[in-house]
Design a protein around this motif. Structure first.
Motif, PDB file in Angstrom:
ATOM      1  N   SER A  10       0.984  -0.944  -0.609  1.00 55.28           N
ATOM      2  CA  SER A  10       0.002  -0.166   0.146  1.00 55.28           C
ATOM      3  C   SER A  10       0.858   1.020  -0.160  1.00 55.28           C
ATOM      4  O   SER A  10       0.578   2.197  -1.400  1.00 55.28           O
ATOM      5  N   ILE A  11       1.909   1.021   0.498  1.00 53.50           N
ATOM      6  CA  ILE A  11       2.770   2.606   1.177  1.00 53.50           C
ATOM      7  C   ILE A  11       3.415   2.750  -0.519  1.00 53.50           C
ATOM      8  O   ILE A  11       3.612   4.030  -1.397  1.00 53.50           O
ATOM      9  N   PHE A  12       3.943   1.693  -1.563  1.00 50.68           N
ATOM     10  CA  PHE A  12       4.935   1.132  -2.382  1.00 50.68           C
ATOM     11  C   PHE A  12       3.047   2.198  -3.736  1.00 50.68           C
ATOM     12  O   PHE A  12       3.972   2.845  -4.471  1.00 50.68           O
ATOM     13  N   ILE A  13       1.838   1.623  -3.814  1.00 46.16           N
ATOM     14  CA  ILE A  13       1.463   1.954  -4.804  1.00 46.16           C
ATOM     15  C   ILE A  13       0.496   3.439  -4.486  1.00 46.16           C
ATOM     16  O   ILE A  13       0.443   4.616  -5.389  1.00 46.16           O
ATOM     17  N   GLY A  14       0.539   3.696  -3.049  1.00 47.78           N
ATOM     18  CA  GLY A  14       0.033   5.097  -2.822  1.00 47.78           C
ATOM     19  C   GLY A  14       1.308   6.607  -3.144  1.00 47.78           C
ATOM     20  O   GLY A  14       1.069   7.061  -3.672  1.00 47.78           O
ATOM     21  N   GLY A  15       2.379   6.031  -2.410  1.00 46.27           N
ATOM     22  CA  GLY A  15       3.726   6.545  -2.727  1.00 46.27           C
ATOM     23  C   GLY A  15       3.364   6.619  -4.532  1.00 46.27           C
ATOM     24  O   GLY A  15       4.112   7.990  -4.999  1.00 46.27           O
ATOM     25  N   ALA A  16       3.781   5.748  -5.704  1.00 47.83           N
ATOM     26  CA  ALA A  16       3.827   6.149  -7.071  1.00 47.83           C
ATOM     27  C   ALA A  16       2.534   6.919  -7.220  1.00 47.83           C
ATOM     28  O   ALA A  16       3.090   7.492  -8.597  1.00 47.83           O
ATOM     29  N   LEU A  47      -2.804  19.793   3.680  1.00 51.56           N
ATOM     30  CA  LEU A  47      -4.866  19.605   3.432  1.00 51.56           C
ATOM     31  C   LEU A  47      -4.955  17.914   3.942  1.00 51.56           C
ATOM     32  O   LEU A  47      -5.584  17.401   4.979  1.00 51.56           O
ATOM     33  N   LEU A  48      -4.460  18.169   2.697  1.00 47.20           N
ATOM     34  CA  LEU A  48      -4.929  15.553   2.558  1.00 47.20           C
ATOM     35  C   LEU A  48      -4.534  14.911   3.901  1.00 47.20           C
ATOM     36  O   LEU A  48      -5.153  14.426   4.153  1.00 47.20           O
ATOM     37  N   LEU A  49      -3.152  15.464   4.282  1.00 48.69           N
ATOM     38  CA  LEU A  49      -2.791  14.536   5.622  1.00 48.69           C
ATOM     39  C   LEU A  49      -3.937  14.751   6.881  1.00 48.69           C
ATOM     40  O   LEU A  49      -3.581  14.101   7.502  1.00 48.69           O
ATOM     41  N   GLY A  50      -3.673  16.394   6.830  1.00 55.73           N
ATOM     42  CA  GLY A  50      -4.755  16.767   7.781  1.00 55.73           C
ATOM     43  C   GLY A  50      -6.257  15.899   8.306  1.00 55.73           C
ATOM     44  O   GLY A  50      -6.677  15.676   8.796  1.00 55.73           O
ATOM     45  N   THR A  51      -6.624  16.014   6.908  1.00 60.94           N
ATOM     46  CA  THR A  51      -7.511  15.935   6.829  1.00 60.94           C
ATOM     47  C   THR A  51      -7.588  14.508   7.365  1.00 60.94           C
ATOM     48  O   THR A  51      -8.813  13.523   7.827  1.00 60.94           O
ATOM     49  N   SER A  63      -4.741  -0.514   9.078  1.00 62.49           N
ATOM     50  CA  SER A  63      -3.596   0.166   8.907  1.00 62.49           C
ATOM     51  C   SER A  63      -2.993   0.012   8.076  1.00 62.49           C
ATOM     52  O   SER A  63      -2.142   0.879   7.727  1.00 62.49           O
ATOM     53  N   PHE A  64      -3.048  -0.693   7.049  1.00 56.04           N
ATOM     54  CA  PHE A  64      -2.475  -0.490   5.642  1.00 56.04           C
ATOM     55  C   PHE A  64      -3.146   0.419   4.801  1.00 56.04           C
ATOM     56  O   PHE A  64      -2.078   1.126   3.565  1.00 56.04           O
ATOM     57  N   LEU A  65      -4.075   0.685   4.741  1.00 55.59           N
ATOM     58  CA  LEU A  65      -4.918   2.233   4.238  1.00 55.59           C
ATOM     59  C   LEU A  65      -4.041   3.196   5.009  1.00 55.59           C
ATOM     60  O   LEU A  65      -3.957   4.594   4.291  1.00 55.59           O
ATOM     61  N   LYS A  66      -4.007   3.591   5.873  1.00 59.07           N
ATOM     62  CA  LYS A  66      -3.872   4.271   6.856  1.00 59.07           C
ATOM     63  C   LYS A  66      -2.534   4.321   6.452  1.00 59.07           C
ATOM     64  O   LYS A  66      -2.216   6.654   6.143  1.00 59.07           O
ATOM     65  N   VAL A  67      -1.518   3.799   5.965  1.00 59.44           N
ATOM     66  CA  VAL A  67      -0.204   4.394   6.093  1.00 59.44           C
ATOM     67  C   VAL A  67       0.110   4.649   4.302  1.00 59.44           C
ATOM     68  O   VAL A  67       1.172   5.170   3.942  1.00 59.44           O
ATOM     69  N   GLY A  68      -1.363   3.590   3.345  1.00 59.99           N
ATOM     70  CA  GLY A  68      -0.923   3.622   2.535  1.00 59.99           C
ATOM     71  C   GLY A  68      -1.332   5.377   1.757  1.00 59.99           C
ATOM     72  O   GLY A  68      -0.449   5.896   0.833  1.00 59.99           O
ATOM     73  N   LEU A  69      -2.261   5.664   2.088  1.00 70.78           N
ATOM     74  CA  LEU A  69      -2.940   6.883   2.305  1.00 70.78           C
ATOM     75  C   LEU A  69      -1.474   8.041   2.812  1.00 70.78           C
ATOM     76  O   LEU A  69      -1.022   8.920   2.072  1.00 70.78           O
ATOM     77  N   GLY A  70      -1.365   7.862   3.601  1.00 69.37           N
ATOM     78  CA  GLY A  70      -0.809   8.854   4.470  1.00 69.37           C
ATOM     79  C   GLY A  70       0.669   8.697   4.474  1.00 69.37           C
ATOM     80  O   GLY A  70       1.313   9.708   3.586  1.00 69.37           O
ATOM     81  N   VAL A  71       1.956   7.421   4.563  1.00 64.22           N
ATOM     82  CA  VAL A  71       2.902   7.936   4.694  1.00 64.22           C
ATOM     83  C   VAL A  71       3.576   7.523   2.688  1.00 64.22           C
ATOM     84  O   VAL A  71       4.150   8.518   2.162  1.00 64.22           O
ATOM     85  N   GLY A  72       2.073   6.779   1.545  1.00 62.04           N
ATOM     86  CA  GLY A  72       2.581   6.797   0.562  1.00 62.04           C
ATOM     87  C   GLY A  72       2.377   7.993  -0.544  1.00 62.04           C
ATOM     88  O   GLY A  72       3.121   8.471  -0.923  1.00 62.04           O
ATOM     89  N   PHE A  73       0.794   8.206   0.012  1.00 65.48           N
ATOM     90  CA  PHE A  73       0.782   8.736  -1.442  1.00 65.48           C
ATOM     91  C   PHE A  73       0.891  10.631  -1.006  1.00 65.48           C
ATOM     92  O   PHE A  73       1.647  11.131  -1.439  1.00 65.48           O
ATOM     93  N   CYS A  74       0.484  10.952   0.368  1.00 71.52           N
ATOM     94  CA  CYS A  74       0.934  12.228   1.059  1.00 71.52           C
ATOM     95  C   CYS A  74       2.771  11.885   1.389  1.00 71.52           C
ATOM     96  O   CYS A  74       2.850  13.234   0.566  1.00 71.52           O
ATOM     97  N   GLY A  75       3.437  11.068   1.077  1.00 70.75           N
ATOM     98  CA  GLY A  75       5.140  11.550   1.582  1.00 70.75           C
ATOM     99  C   GLY A  75       5.624  11.431   0.075  1.00 70.75           C
ATOM    100  O   GLY A  75       5.999  12.134  -0.509  1.00 70.75           O
ATOM    101  N   GLY A  76       4.498  10.749  -1.641  1.00 71.78           N
ATOM    102  CA  GLY A  76       4.829  10.611  -2.251  1.00 71.78           C
ATOM    103  C   GLY A  76       4.690  12.118  -3.488  1.00 71.78           C
ATOM    104  O   GLY A  76       5.675  12.460  -3.830  1.00 71.78           O
ATOM    105  N   PHE A  77       3.713  12.396  -2.758  1.00 75.49           N
ATOM    106  CA  PHE A  77       2.780  14.137  -3.021  1.00 75.49           C
ATOM    107  C   PHE A  77       3.706  14.904  -2.867  1.00 75.49           C
ATOM    108  O   PHE A  77       3.692  16.247  -3.576  1.00 75.49           O
TER     109      PHE A  77
END
Length: 134
Positions: A10-16, A47-51, A63-77
């Motif tokens: 999930s971190i990999f996909i969110g980060g990509a 804003l997205l990470l705060g939301t 948990s995998f969804l939380k880190v995929g969106l937070g660490v992965g997506f927001c971290g990559g964005f």
């Protein structure tokens, strides 16, 4: 698969996805006022990470969804390294004032947007929770 593998995937996909979206925004804003693309990405990412943070304070999500969106997506964005490079570039090529304003806007704006996002996420999650009981 174990929880750890789901987390890594999930971190990999969110980060990509986050990184590709950041790249797309940079392509769209490259001809505009420098460095508006990075400022937009970092403020929106805050804003997205705060939301997300406000949402998960009320709702339980996997948990995998939380880190995929937070660490992965927001971290990559979002991008601290580009913020630093843009600040140095502005200081050297434009002016210390522009560099300072960019840094202040990015840092204070990021914190304010994160707080706004947390309030928004908490309110949305709480509102939905009340609606579920009705």
């Amino acid at each position: 698969m174990t929880q750890q593998y789901w987390t890594i995937i999930s971190i990999f996909i969110g980060g990509a996805i986050g990184t590709l979206l950041r790249y797309f925004i940079n392509l769209q804003t490259v001809t505009l006022l420098f460095p508006i693309g990075t400022l937009f990405e970092n403020l929106l990412g805050s804003l997205l990470l705060g939301t997300l943070t406000g949402w998960v304070a009320v709702k339980v999500i996997p948990s995998f969804l939380k880190v995929g969106l937070g660490v992965g997506f927001c971290g990559g964005f979002t991008t601290m390294s580009t913020l630093a490079a843009d600040s140095a570039f502005l200081a050297g090529q434009a002016s210390l004032f522009q560099s300072g304003m960019y840094l202040i806007t990015s840092l204070i704006g990021g914190v304010l947007f994160a707080l706004l996002g947390m309030l928004l996420g908490h309110r949305l999650a709480t509102k939905q929770k009340v609606g579920e009981r009705a």
